[in-house]
Design an enzyme around this catalytic site. Sequence first.
Site, short mmCIF file in Angstrom:
data_model
loop_
_atom_site.label_atom_id
_atom_site.label_comp_id
_atom_site.label_asym_id
_atom_site.label_seq_id
_atom_site.Cartn_x
_atom_site.Cartn_y
_atom_site.Cartn_z
N HIS A 143 -63.59 11.76 46.99
CA HIS A 143 -65.28 11.56 46.80
C HIS A 143 -65.74 11.39 48.31
CE1 HIS A 143 -68.67 10.75 44.53
NE2 HIS A 143 -69.01 9.66 45.37
N ARG A 152 -73.09 13.16 39.97
CA ARG A 152 -73.43 11.92 40.41
C ARG A 152 -73.94 10.95 39.35
NH1 ARG A 152 -76.01 12.40 46.79
NH2 ARG A 152 -74.61 14.06 47.50
N TYR A 167 -62.91 -7.87 53.09
CA TYR A 167 -62.54 -9.29 52.66
C TYR A 167 -62.37 -9.16 50.95
CZ TYR A 167 -65.08 -10.39 57.08
OH TYR A 167 -65.31 -10.66 58.34
#
Length: 757
Positions: free
Chosen positions: A78, A32, A122
């Site tokens: 993931h 990570r 968007y």
Amino acid sequence: MSQTTDNIIQLDFSEEMKTSYRDYAVSVIVSRAVPDIRDGLKPVQRRILYAMKELGLSPDKPHRKSARIVGDTMGKYHPHGDSSIYDALVHMTENYSLNTPLVDGHGNFGSIDGDGAAAMRYTEARLSPAAMTMLANLEKGLVEFMPNFDDSEKEPKVLPAMLPNLLINGTTGIAVGMATNIPPHNPGEVIDAVIAYMDRPGISIDKLMDYVPAPDFPTGGIITNASELREIYENGEGKIRLRAKTEVEKGENGRKNIVITEIPYTISGNKAKLVENLASLAREKVFDEIYDVRDESSKEGIRIVIEVKKDRDIENLLNGLYKKTQMEDTYGVNLLAIKPSASGKGNGQPKVFNLKSMIEEFVLFQEDLYTKEYRFLLEKAKKRLEIVEGLMKATDVIDLIIEILRGSSSVKQAKACLIEGITDDINFKSEASKKQAKTLLFTEPQADAILAMPLSKLIGLEILKLHEENDGLIADIAQYEKVLSNVKELYKVIKGRLREYKKEFATARKTMLIDTVASAYVEKVVVEDLYVCIDRFGYTKAVDAAAFGRAGEDTKKEFVQIVKMQNTDRLCIFTNTGSMHQVKADKIPRCKMKDKGTLIHSLCKMENEEEGLLYVSFEDLFESMLMFTTKSGYIKLVSGVEFDTARLQVAATKLDEGDKLVDVSLLTAGEVLSGNKKVILLTDKGLSLGFAINEISEFKKTSRGVKAISLEKDDFLVFATAVEPLAETFLYNGKELNARRVRNRKRAAKGQKANLE
């Protein structure tokens, strides 16, 4: 229901905790938070880029919805939540965080001010040209692939990065027990340093710093401790001092403007916080020199304007701003990354690198990548050469091949003849043709190519092209073998490609280097009179003398307390609980007469149940005497000098449990010594007592005082004041009372019933 011990596993709690925590820590570090030293990417970033590659989102293709990219990344590689993936995607688009952004965003991806990105539905994205240098040769088998989380897909363990991404873009990450903080560097400088290392592997860090003198932040700014960078690059950790870049311009009405054109990298993505901080310092008069602050930034660049009052010291103000704002900040460097294991198996090991070892790891990785690439190219060229040679040979005996094909009953039969010379059951026109067919002996790939060859290849021009291709392949194979057999030749190829990348991605250095420390800020305070006005609800404000003078009497009557003081003074508040609170004048909000102000409880540590009895400036308090009178009848005089303290809250007097102050009066030393004041006390039952003030002894603030009046068991003091000896009346709860009816102590020690009408 009986229970057996067959299915019970006994574990030592401490060992299980140790093992589980170690596994968790390794997972956070490797999977990570900490990047791989080779491609400079964290797993989530690597998976996003690979998913975009699989979607075909190259720079020459249209943008695709971010939600699709996040969905593919999460579903295939993931499975840790869409928000973390989208945050990583957004970060890779930020040209104010990265020197070479890896994702080309289309839509609202946030701003340097700190505005967040629009929702993923968007926005759209595709890979940037810089990202293609990380993904370009995946199909050539340069890196190892591994199964994804559910074994349904394959993903690369590391990307075949041919650009030193970790140094160019830097990274940050907090893991368990460690953190990484690698600053970004100038792409052209880093590439030059890599080439210099390949030319001289024994090069020192000092020489490498001739190419990479310091980090180069995308927000520009100034590094002010250039002399300390050598130690940081040697040890892999340290602190860099960053300062905003400023210019001084002429303003309006004789004022000058400090214009911030570049900000420290530490507030990249949070510029609005700096502007707000500067504005609040101006409002609160922390810097009296500031007239106004405004943000005039645009697409052309950053422009934060600080208007400075006339005839003020610009350099001194800048020193103060560097000390008290993020116009100067510290960037903590920690060159921590994951070094792969020598065997290529396992998770690798986190390690703190220095400048040279980071470049060395990148060069070793490039050696491996380019070796695999040239082996791939060599093998591919050899396979193609085999086919081209077969096609050339076939064109020379094309009539025989046509005879074999026409005489065969199947493709398999014709192929066996071409490869093994088996002519059984094939109809030939002559024995000579049959005999010649047995000597062809093509390889299987050649036979497949011949059988698939269109007749157009028999055109003379096409045959000429085959010969040219054959010559080219022979030359390529010789070149590939030369590169693979000589490290210097391999380095030539690597350096050649790096120089091409330099032409594409190099930019001029943005961050300046100096060695300086900001001087101490010398506060030059202009002393001015002001009035502190407090209404009956406790709302407090400071008004300058001119505005207060213009206010009408009706407006002034709205305030129960008005204290005249200077802006360098302190407001002292004595409360009924025996405490004294202090508020610096510059902490009291400067307002207009019509403004509401701020609650006094918000300016100091007064409790809600506390009642202010006396509001006085410290300057007046210091030269005066205070008379304290308590509910249980104790009284004392204390010198104002006793309250000379920097503490914002102190005990002003000692009180017995359940006792409270009913009055704190401000007196001059002359009034006390001459006895030119008369003390008047009133009790809850209407008893009163009066006596000369010089009968009261002076005490320390820590004492309780003496009994001023004998009270009945259920009676208590409600009022105390000091008036002129010949005063006719005094005010009590807004009423005028007759002062002459209050008996002297010598005539009525216990007090007399007062006429309160």
